[in-house]
Design a protein around this motif. Structure first.
Motif, PDB file in Angstrom:
ATOM      1  N   ASN A 100       0.809  -1.233   0.000  1.00  0.00           N
ATOM      2  CA  ASN A 100       0.000   0.000   0.000  1.00  0.00           C
ATOM      3  C   ASN A 100       0.837   1.276   0.000  1.00  0.00           C
ATOM      4  N   GLN A 101       2.003   1.231  -0.632  1.00  0.00           N
ATOM      5  CA  GLN A 101       2.838   2.420  -0.841  1.00  0.00           C
ATOM      6  C   GLN A 101       3.172   3.152   0.459  1.00  0.00           C
ATOM      7  N   GLN A 102       3.484   2.403   1.507  1.00  0.00           N
ATOM      8  CA  GLN A 102       3.767   2.986   2.815  1.00  0.00           C
ATOM      9  C   GLN A 102       5.178   3.555   2.941  1.00  0.00           C
ATOM     10  N   ILE A 103       6.098   3.148   2.081  1.00  0.00           N
ATOM     11  CA  ILE A 103       7.470   3.662   2.140  1.00  0.00           C
ATOM     12  C   ILE A 103       7.688   4.570   0.940  1.00  0.00           C
ATOM     13  N   GLU A 104       7.855   5.856   1.217  1.00  0.00           N
ATOM     14  CA  GLU A 104       8.156   6.851   0.180  1.00  0.00           C
ATOM     15  C   GLU A 104       7.112   6.871  -0.951  1.00  0.00           C
ATOM     16  N   GLY A 105       5.899   6.348  -0.687  1.00  0.00           N
ATOM     17  CA  GLY A 105       4.862   6.331  -1.715  1.00  0.00           C
ATOM     18  C   GLY A 105       5.150   5.387  -2.869  1.00  0.00           C
ATOM     19  N   VAL A 106       6.061   4.444  -2.667  1.00  0.00           N
ATOM     20  CA  VAL A 106       6.509   3.538  -3.726  1.00  0.00           C
ATOM     21  C   VAL A 106       5.668   2.262  -3.718  1.00  0.00           C
ATOM     22  N   ARG A 107       5.302   1.817  -4.918  1.00  0.00           N
ATOM     23  CA  ARG A 107       4.530   0.586  -5.062  1.00  0.00           C
ATOM     24  C   ARG A 107       5.484  -0.595  -5.211  1.00  0.00           C
ATOM     25  N   GLN A 151      18.811  -2.430  -8.697  1.00  0.00           N
ATOM     26  CA  GLN A 151      19.630  -2.422  -7.492  1.00  0.00           C
ATOM     27  C   GLN A 151      19.055  -3.522  -6.597  1.00  0.00           C
ATOM     28  N   VAL A 152      19.905  -4.353  -6.024  1.00  0.00           N
ATOM     29  CA  VAL A 152      19.458  -5.470  -5.196  1.00  0.00           C
ATOM     30  C   VAL A 152      19.913  -5.247  -3.762  1.00  0.00           C
ATOM     31  N   LEU A 153      18.943  -5.188  -2.845  1.00  0.00           N
ATOM     32  CA  LEU A 153      19.239  -5.116  -1.413  1.00  0.00           C
ATOM     33  C   LEU A 153      18.951  -6.486  -0.818  1.00  0.00           C
ATOM     34  N   ARG A 154      19.898  -7.003  -0.048  1.00  0.00           N
ATOM     35  CA  ARG A 154      19.711  -8.304   0.597  1.00  0.00           C
ATOM     36  C   ARG A 154      19.751  -8.126   2.109  1.00  0.00           C
ATOM     37  N   PHE A 155      18.812  -8.761   2.768  1.00  0.00           N
ATOM     38  CA  PHE A 155      18.750  -8.759   4.229  1.00  0.00           C
ATOM     39  C   PHE A 155      18.547 -10.184   4.699  1.00  0.00           C
ATOM     40  N   TRP A 156      19.076 -10.492   5.858  1.00  0.00           N
ATOM     41  CA  TRP A 156      18.799 -11.780   6.488  1.00  0.00           C
ATOM     42  C   TRP A 156      17.402 -11.725   7.091  1.00  0.00           C
ATOM     43  N   ASN A 157      16.713 -12.849   7.091  1.00  0.00           N
ATOM     44  CA  ASN A 157      15.400 -12.918   7.736  1.00  0.00           C
ATOM     45  C   ASN A 157      15.477 -12.388   9.167  1.00  0.00           C
ATOM     46  N   LEU A 158      16.540 -12.745   9.857  1.00  0.00           N
ATOM     47  CA  LEU A 158      16.705 -12.322  11.251  1.00  0.00           C
ATOM     48  C   LEU A 158      16.772 -10.799  11.376  1.00  0.00           C
ATOM     49  N   ASP A 159      17.347 -10.119  10.368  1.00  0.00           N
ATOM     50  CA  ASP A 159      17.376  -8.647  10.377  1.00  0.00           C
ATOM     51  C   ASP A 159      15.956  -8.091  10.409  1.00  0.00           C
ATOM     52  N   VAL A 160      15.068  -8.681   9.621  1.00  0.00           N
ATOM     53  CA  VAL A 160      13.686  -8.207   9.560  1.00  0.00           C
ATOM     54  C   VAL A 160      12.980  -8.458  10.891  1.00  0.00           C
ATOM     55  N   ILE A 161      13.247  -9.603  11.488  1.00  0.00           N
ATOM     56  CA  ILE A 161      12.601  -9.958  12.756  1.00  0.00           C
ATOM     57  C   ILE A 161      13.130  -9.104  13.907  1.00  0.00           C
ATOM     58  N   ILE A 177      13.997  -0.983   7.168  1.00  0.00           N
ATOM     59  CA  ILE A 177      13.191   0.058   6.517  1.00  0.00           C
ATOM     60  C   ILE A 177      14.049   1.284   6.219  1.00  0.00           C
ATOM     61  N   SER A 178      14.906   1.660   7.146  1.00  0.00           N
ATOM     62  CA  SER A 178      15.802   2.811   6.923  1.00  0.00           C
ATOM     63  C   SER A 178      16.711   2.575   5.716  1.00  0.00           C
ATOM     64  N   ALA A 179      17.238   1.365   5.592  1.00  0.00           N
ATOM     65  CA  ALA A 179      18.105   1.039   4.448  1.00  0.00           C
ATOM     66  C   ALA A 179      17.317   1.108   3.135  1.00  0.00           C
ATOM     67  N   ILE A 180      16.070   0.647   3.152  1.00  0.00           N
ATOM     68  CA  ILE A 180      15.222   0.710   1.952  1.00  0.00           C
ATOM     69  C   ILE A 180      14.927   2.167   1.608  1.00  0.00           C
ATOM     70  N   SER A 186      16.707   4.775   2.313  1.00  0.00           N
ATOM     71  CA  SER A 186      17.959   5.379   1.789  1.00  0.00           C
ATOM     72  C   SER A 186      18.172   5.001   0.335  1.00  0.00           C
ATOM     73  N   ALA A 187      17.961   3.731  -0.003  1.00  0.00           N
ATOM     74  CA  ALA A 187      18.130   3.294  -1.389  1.00  0.00           C
ATOM     75  C   ALA A 187      17.143   4.013  -2.309  1.00  0.00           C
ATOM     76  N   LEU A 188      15.924   4.195  -1.856  1.00  0.00           N
ATOM     77  CA  LEU A 188      14.918   4.868  -2.669  1.00  0.00           C
ATOM     78  C   LEU A 188      15.262   6.342  -2.854  1.00  0.00           C
ATOM     79  N   LYS A 189      15.771   6.983  -1.826  1.00  0.00           N
ATOM     80  CA  LYS A 189      16.143   8.393  -1.932  1.00  0.00           C
ATOM     81  C   LYS A 189      17.320   8.578  -2.878  1.00  0.00           C
ATOM     82  N   ASN A 190      18.225   7.611  -2.897  1.00  0.00           N
ATOM     83  CA  ASN A 190      19.377   7.676  -3.806  1.00  0.00           C
ATOM     84  C   ASN A 190      18.960   7.486  -5.258  1.00  0.00           C
ATOM     85  N   GLU A 191      17.823   6.858  -5.493  1.00  0.00           N
ATOM     86  CA  GLU A 191      17.324   6.631  -6.849  1.00  0.00           C
ATOM     87  C   GLU A 191      16.692   7.889  -7.439  1.00  0.00           C
ATOM     88  N   GLN A 192      16.240   8.789  -6.584  1.00  0.00           N
ATOM     89  CA  GLN A 192      15.512   9.970  -7.058  1.00  0.00           C
ATOM     90  C   GLN A 192      16.427  11.016  -7.607  1.00  0.00           C
TER      91      GLN A 192
END
Length: 109
Positions: free
Chosen positions: A24-31, A81-91, A98-101, A103-109
């Motif tokens: 639902n576009q909750q991060i930076e309005g991105v789908r 661009q590929v971001l990889r996270f361990w499942n444990l990082d998410v948990i 979310i901060s890393a995502i 940042s990556a989105l802001k760098n794309e703009q």
């Protein structure tokens, strides 16, 4: 039944947790799309317009590093661009993921 549809119905707990934030576009309005096919690969999450892929890795990825490297190289060759996270990082540190995502989105703009 197609493979992407099957994977969408059987998300891991880490994928479910991250999808709750990405949908639902909750991060930076991105789908984002989940279990999105690119070439012969199905990626965990993809923001097609921003060319950003998010992959969540469990312990099985420790034994398939070469496959993951080839897969990442292909996706990057397609302009992603590929971001990889361990499942444990998410948990354990969803806010950090979310901060890393973001940042990556802001760098794309």
């Amino acid at each position: 039944m197609n493979r992407a549809g099957e994977l969408r119905r059987n998300l891991t707990s880490a994928e479910q947790r991250l999808w709750a934030v990405l949908r639902n576009q909750q991060i930076e309005g991105v789908r984002f799309r989940r279990q999105h096919a690119i070439g012969n690969f199905i990626v965990d999450f993809c923001a097609p317009h921003q060319k950003l892929i998010i992959e969540l890795d469990g312990s099985q990825h420790l034994e398939q590093e070469e496959y993951d490297a080839e897969r990442t190289a292909f996706l990057q060759s397609q302009g992603y661009q590929v971001l990889r996270f361990w499942n444990l990082d998410v948990i354990k540190d969803l806010r950090g993921v979310i901060s890393a995502i973001e940042s990556a989105l802001k760098n794309e703009q």
